[in-house]
Design a protein around this motif. Sequence first.
Motif, PDB file in Angstrom:
ATOM      1  N   LEU A 293       0.817  -1.220   0.000  1.00  0.00           N
ATOM      2  CA  LEU A 293       0.000   0.000   0.000  1.00  0.00           C
ATOM      3  C   LEU A 293       0.850   1.269   0.000  1.00  0.00           C
ATOM      4  O   LEU A 293       0.543   2.227  -0.721  1.00  0.00           O
ATOM      5  CB  LEU A 293      -0.923   0.014   1.215  1.00  0.00           C
ATOM      6  N   TRP A 294       1.910   1.302   0.791  1.00  0.00           N
ATOM      7  CA  TRP A 294       2.683   2.533   0.979  1.00  0.00           C
ATOM      8  C   TRP A 294       3.657   2.820  -0.154  1.00  0.00           C
ATOM      9  O   TRP A 294       3.890   3.985  -0.505  1.00  0.00           O
ATOM     10  CB  TRP A 294       3.468   2.475   2.293  1.00  0.00           C
ATOM     11  N   HIS A 295       4.287   1.797  -0.719  1.00  0.00           N
ATOM     12  CA  HIS A 295       5.423   2.058  -1.608  1.00  0.00           C
ATOM     13  C   HIS A 295       5.032   2.833  -2.855  1.00  0.00           C
ATOM     14  O   HIS A 295       5.770   3.707  -3.311  1.00  0.00           O
ATOM     15  CB  HIS A 295       6.112   0.738  -1.999  1.00  0.00           C
ATOM     16  N   TRP A 296       3.863   2.530  -3.432  1.00  0.00           N
ATOM     17  CA  TRP A 296       3.549   3.136  -4.727  1.00  0.00           C
ATOM     18  C   TRP A 296       3.223   4.626  -4.650  1.00  0.00           C
ATOM     19  O   TRP A 296       3.708   5.404  -5.492  1.00  0.00           O
ATOM     20  CB  TRP A 296       2.416   2.383  -5.436  1.00  0.00           C
ATOM     21  N   PRO A 297       2.421   5.101  -3.674  1.00  0.00           N
ATOM     22  CA  PRO A 297       2.218   6.553  -3.605  1.00  0.00           C
ATOM     23  C   PRO A 297       3.527   7.321  -3.472  1.00  0.00           C
ATOM     24  O   PRO A 297       3.678   8.409  -4.055  1.00  0.00           O
ATOM     25  CB  PRO A 297       1.335   6.721  -2.357  1.00  0.00           C
ATOM     26  N   LEU A 298       4.492   6.777  -2.727  1.00  0.00           N
ATOM     27  CA  LEU A 298       5.792   7.449  -2.599  1.00  0.00           C
ATOM     28  C   LEU A 298       6.482   7.550  -3.954  1.00  0.00           C
ATOM     29  O   LEU A 298       7.014   8.604  -4.330  1.00  0.00           O
ATOM     30  CB  LEU A 298       6.683   6.684  -1.616  1.00  0.00           C
ATOM     31  N   ILE A 299       6.485   6.457  -4.707  1.00  0.00           N
ATOM     32  CA  ILE A 299       7.109   6.450  -6.035  1.00  0.00           C
ATOM     33  C   ILE A 299       6.380   7.394  -6.973  1.00  0.00           C
ATOM     34  O   ILE A 299       6.996   8.170  -7.723  1.00  0.00           O
ATOM     35  CB  ILE A 299       7.133   5.020  -6.604  1.00  0.00           C
ATOM     36  N   LEU A 317      13.848   5.496  -0.341  1.00  0.00           N
ATOM     37  CA  LEU A 317      12.445   5.177  -0.558  1.00  0.00           C
ATOM     38  C   LEU A 317      12.103   3.804   0.026  1.00  0.00           C
ATOM     39  O   LEU A 317      11.058   3.620   0.654  1.00  0.00           O
ATOM     40  CB  LEU A 317      12.123   5.218  -2.053  1.00  0.00           C
ATOM     41  N   ILE A 318      12.998   2.834  -0.167  1.00  0.00           N
ATOM     42  CA  ILE A 318      12.778   1.496   0.389  1.00  0.00           C
ATOM     43  C   ILE A 318      12.726   1.566   1.912  1.00  0.00           C
ATOM     44  O   ILE A 318      11.844   0.972   2.549  1.00  0.00           O
ATOM     45  CB  ILE A 318      13.883   0.529  -0.080  1.00  0.00           C
ATOM     46  N   ALA A 319      13.657   2.319   2.492  1.00  0.00           N
ATOM     47  CA  ALA A 319      13.705   2.435   3.956  1.00  0.00           C
ATOM     48  C   ALA A 319      12.439   3.090   4.500  1.00  0.00           C
ATOM     49  O   ALA A 319      11.853   2.625   5.490  1.00  0.00           O
ATOM     50  CB  ALA A 319      14.936   3.233   4.371  1.00  0.00           C
ATOM     51  N   VAL A 320      11.983   4.163   3.851  1.00  0.00           N
ATOM     52  CA  VAL A 320      10.770   4.857   4.295  1.00  0.00           C
ATOM     53  C   VAL A 320       9.551   3.954   4.127  1.00  0.00           C
ATOM     54  O   VAL A 320       8.675   3.888   5.005  1.00  0.00           O
ATOM     55  CB  VAL A 320      10.590   6.173   3.513  1.00  0.00           C
ATOM     56  N   SER A 321       9.490   3.236   2.995  1.00  0.00           N
ATOM     57  CA  SER A 321       8.355   2.336   2.740  1.00  0.00           C
ATOM     58  C   SER A 321       8.263   1.258   3.807  1.00  0.00           C
ATOM     59  O   SER A 321       7.169   0.970   4.324  1.00  0.00           O
ATOM     60  CB  SER A 321       8.497   1.687   1.356  1.00  0.00           C
ATOM     61  N   ILE A 322       9.403   0.649   4.147  1.00  0.00           N
ATOM     62  CA  ILE A 322       9.410  -0.418   5.147  1.00  0.00           C
ATOM     63  C   ILE A 322       9.049   0.138   6.527  1.00  0.00           C
ATOM     64  O   ILE A 322       8.299  -0.486   7.288  1.00  0.00           O
ATOM     65  CB  ILE A 322      10.778  -1.121   5.179  1.00  0.00           C
ATOM     66  N   THR A 323       9.550   1.325   6.828  1.00  0.00           N
ATOM     67  CA  THR A 323       9.234   1.944   8.122  1.00  0.00           C
ATOM     68  C   THR A 323       7.740   2.230   8.240  1.00  0.00           C
ATOM     69  O   THR A 323       7.097   1.899   9.250  1.00  0.00           O
ATOM     70  CB  THR A 323      10.030   3.251   8.300  1.00  0.00           C
ATOM     71  N   LEU A 324       7.154   2.851   7.215  1.00  0.00           N
ATOM     72  CA  LEU A 324       5.722   3.139   7.225  1.00  0.00           C
ATOM     73  C   LEU A 324       4.908   1.851   7.272  1.00  0.00           C
ATOM     74  O   LEU A 324       3.879   1.773   7.965  1.00  0.00           O
ATOM     75  CB  LEU A 324       5.341   3.962   5.991  1.00  0.00           C
TER      76      LEU A 324
END
Length: 646
Positions: A293-299, A317-324
């Motif tokens: 859910l989180w990774h794509w809006p960031l990209i 981006l990977i780090a933020v996605s995993i954290t969220l």
Amino acid sequence: MAQGKYRSDIDGLRAVAVIAVLLHHLNTNLLPGGFVGVDIFFVISGFLITSQVFSEVKRNTFSLKGFYQRRINRIVPALVTVLVATAIVGAFILSPVDLIRLNVSTLLSLLGVSNVYIWVKYGNYFAADASEAPLLHTWSLGIEEQFYLLWPLFIVVLYRLAPRYVLPILALGMVAAVGASEYATGVFATAAYYLLPTRFFELMLGGVLAIYLHQPRVIAKLTAHGLALAGLLLIGFSLFALNANSTFPGVNALVPCLGAALLILAGSGDTRSRLLTSRPMVFIGLISYSLYLWHWPLIAYLSYLEIPIDLPVGAMLIAVSITLAWLSWRYVEVPFRRSGATWDFSRVFFRRFALPALGLATLAVLSVQFNGFAQRFSPDVSRLEAMTLQKPSEIRKGCHVTNALYKTEPDDACRLGAEKEQLDGIMIGDSFANHFTGMVDLLAKPDNLSIMDYTMDSCPPIIGYTVDMSATYAEHCAKRNERAFNLIEQNHYRYVVLAAIWPREAIAKDIVEASIKRAVEHSDQVIVILRNQHIEKAASCPIRHLMFDTDHSCTVSRSGAAPYWADIKVKFPQVHFIDPNQVICTAGVCSPMIKGHLLYLDDSHLNEVGSRFIGRTLLDRGYSLLHDPVADPSNAVTKLDASVHR
């Protein structure tokens, strides 16, 4: 699989799926077929949920209310969290039209029908503008939720009517579903990617496997290792062999789905893959839903802001996605699932589904009512966006058709140019021919010509051309072209207009030449419209300039014309060429914006405003559909020679 028995290897398989999707979205060159991670998710979902449903059906304890209560508790809390966060960010950076699309998407994502909306609004999943849609990835949630409206009921009815034949009936149904998907993918490529009927077999495969494993099966250790190896090979093959040009889903989707099914089957005994059961893989698997859910809006937002995803940005981006993902798993998914299990259905439905839906519906209505809150930007932003919404394919609907409607006969009401009873000619070609219709409409009027347009998606008027076409598309295009050229031969039209995204490869010379020759021999005059310049982010770049006051140039250097045109011009001097790049490009530099007019609909296609602006500009310079300015040495043919030798 016994009810409630935890399978850590399935969490590991979830990790494989989400990592594949994440890497593919970061850079398609890393994993060209990484999009099959979604298909792996489908198989896992079908397996786990059918295992639970079938066990309850057999024990006569299945309840639709209980089933949908679990679905709401499992899916909605994390989804709503991401939807709200995405909408908040979008309010600050998205253009008016894009904000409307986002806020409508938030509601439809929660309702489980965003796949239909995305199909209609964005089309091809791999299209350039789709990469900036923050909720593009929710199409897969729509597939799942629609599937689970039907599947439990189907299982219940089938078990009651034919309890001894549930497995063979479902197995036969799955084979039929694969065949239907393969056929539909060849005919309705874009719809097939997004809609449930062509994806049904993927979740169904997991369901059939769940029912098969409901009875304990003994799988020897060696057999389990062999099944796991075969599954990994099938998935690995799909990750690297498939790409954006592969026909999908259909049989190509069956490959990774079978791989996932074999891995689930291999782990159903006492033998489990060490890779899949390792702690890092299980951790990623546990947070995989939130991570997806989180990774794509960031990209998507990085792409929207034109921030390149290089190695440092990608790592961050990977780090933020995993954290969220971990935060929403730990503080949203798990607690909401636990608390929701103690509530009754009505409380779960109204508090966790109906109220968020009402809030998102209100936001969507307000966005539409206030035109995407256009006052956030200069009025010119809305003016330019309005141009991009004028799509020739919609304006000429019925005159321009999709590949599936290849048998459509010409419509005498599809006229361009002079309004008169007598028909003077026909225009054939692909979507590029369609986007030139506004230009042709204007250029035909000075010569009092009435031209019928008869165009079809992805079908250039080149007999025998099949590059980048599926077998079904190629077959349909061949039949359509044969029909079009037969019309030319039978009616001997005075004028034939040919337009397309003409191939640049020299190897196409013979079939292009043969097609033009056939038109020349059966008409009085052939007009060839050359392809216009491709400009990356042509439709969005000028708008983003106004929104963010960036200094990134939207212009590109003009590409040379296909090398065969010079020879064709010599061989057929009676052919008249029209080059739209005479307007789009000046001194070898091409721009999507000319005199305040945004010409493009996407990176290559013109919008209706752009097409007509080019037509008016050519008219002002003394051109028409049949004639170049008499004394102008820089006419289309002369410029064609120059661009060929550039």
